[in-house]
Design a protein around this motif. Structure first.
Motif, short mmCIF file in Angstrom:
data_model
loop_
_atom_site.label_atom_id
_atom_site.label_comp_id
_atom_site.label_asym_id
_atom_site.label_seq_id
_atom_site.Cartn_x
_atom_site.Cartn_y
_atom_site.Cartn_z
N LEU A 115 0.81 -1.21 0.00
CA LEU A 115 0.00 0.00 0.00
C LEU A 115 0.85 1.26 0.00
O LEU A 115 0.60 2.20 -0.76
N THR A 118 3.61 1.55 -3.27
CA THR A 118 3.01 1.84 -4.57
C THR A 118 2.46 3.26 -4.65
O THR A 118 2.66 3.96 -5.64
N GLN A 119 1.78 3.70 -3.57
CA GLN A 119 1.22 5.06 -3.63
C GLN A 119 2.34 6.09 -3.57
O GLN A 119 2.26 7.13 -4.22
N TYR A 180 -7.45 2.39 -5.50
CA TYR A 180 -6.12 2.10 -6.05
C TYR A 180 -6.26 1.61 -7.49
O TYR A 180 -5.50 2.02 -8.38
N ALA A 215 -6.65 8.38 -6.13
CA ALA A 215 -5.41 7.97 -5.45
C ALA A 215 -5.28 8.62 -4.08
O ALA A 215 -4.83 7.99 -3.13
N GLY A 218 -7.57 6.85 -1.56
CA GLY A 218 -7.03 5.54 -1.21
C GLY A 218 -5.80 5.65 -0.34
O GLY A 218 -5.64 4.91 0.64
N MET A 279 0.06 0.10 -8.80
CA MET A 279 -1.20 0.40 -8.11
C MET A 279 -2.19 -0.74 -8.27
O MET A 279 -2.90 -1.10 -7.32
#
Length: 281
Positions: A115, A118-119, A180, A215, A218, A279
């Motif tokens: 989590l 990736t973000q 995501y 995004a 999330g 994502m």
């Protein structure tokens, strides 16, 4: 922050050698505001108990109960049941946190890393490099970059504002997964349309704003999730660990995307696909 950049990064108003420095200074001033805010935030009663500060914990709970009873006009029932809380006066060591993350909760650790990394990769890659896309491929003057930051920031703001409640009503799992995934799909489509030359600067900005509408919501929930899925005694260190690892990946992303932007539109497209793939995973 976006509004300040419109003024501070405009060389007609403030010389360039001072503008970017003032941006940094105002960032520090906003950070100092936390010292004032924390005066109004009660400490966690359970944290106080684990550090042998029982009387303070009782006072915090009592104040909360009194406020709820007063605001709602009800008499709260007497609490039932109990749990055992062990005191840890010297706190939790890094060794304890590492052991719990990788031995007791390995699946949750993988989830947290996925989590956060990736973000951070997508956020830092796109947000740090989008001024270079504007100046190189759309001939946007550097003096007006702050104006183009506004719709991007607006999408970031609206996402948590409008979607946040659904993380409570629909649920954290489906909402994080869907936001995501939606951000990943939109990023891939944006990369393709940019590669084929279908964008104007306006439509590209709208696409970026749409991506980060999802995004941002999330990511906001992800930050909470990676602390809440672990026992309270290691939550603070857990979020620090995940944030540290994510920022490590985030450092690589702007450099990588910067090189891609310098190379060609095709390279940027591949970079967008990379971020979108992460994502979606």
């Amino acid at each position: 922050g976006a509004l300040l950049s419109v003024l501070l990064l405009n060389p007609r108003l403030i010389p360039e050698q001072f503008g970017w420095r003032l941006c940094f200074i105002f960032g520090a001033v906003l950070g100092v505001a936390i010292i004032l805010v924390r005066r109004f935030v009660p400490e966690s009663p359970r944290w106080l108990m684990t550090h042998s500060r029982i009387r303070e914990a009782e006072e915090v709970v009592s104040r909360i109960e009194q406020q709820v009873a007063r605001d709602e006009g009800v008499k709260l029932p007497e609490p039932k049941g109990s749990i055992t809380v062990h005191t840890r006066p010297r706190g939790t060591t890094i060794a304890t946190v590492a052991r719990e993350l990788f031995r007791s909760y390995p699946r949750r650790t993988v989830l947290g890393l996925a989590l956060m990394v990736t973000q951070a990769f997508m956020y830092n890659a796109v947000s740090f490099s989008f001024p270079f896309v504007l100046t190189k491929y759309y001939d946007v003057p550097t003096s007006t970059i702050g104006l183009y930051l506004l719709p991007f920031a607006f999408g970031n703001f609206l996402g948590p504002l409008l979607l946040g409640r659904f993380f409570d009503t629909i649920g954290r799992k489906p909402m994080i997964s869907s936001t995501y995934a939606m951000a990943g799909v939109l990023l891939a489509v944006t990369g393709y349309l940019f590669w084929t030359g279908s964008f104007s600067v306006t439509t590209h900005l709208l696409a970026w704003s749409s991506i980060f509408f999802f995004a941002s919501a999330g990511a906001s929930a992800a930050y909470l999730t990676v602390s809440e899925v672990f026992p309270m005694e290691i939550r603070a260190m857990a979020i620090a660990f995940f944030f540290m690892v994510a920022q490590g990946a985030g450092i690589i992303a702007p450099w990588l995307y910067g090189r891609m932007i310098e190379t060609s539109i095709t390279s940027v497209y591949y970079g967008y696909l990379l971020g979108a793939g992460l994502m979606l995973v």
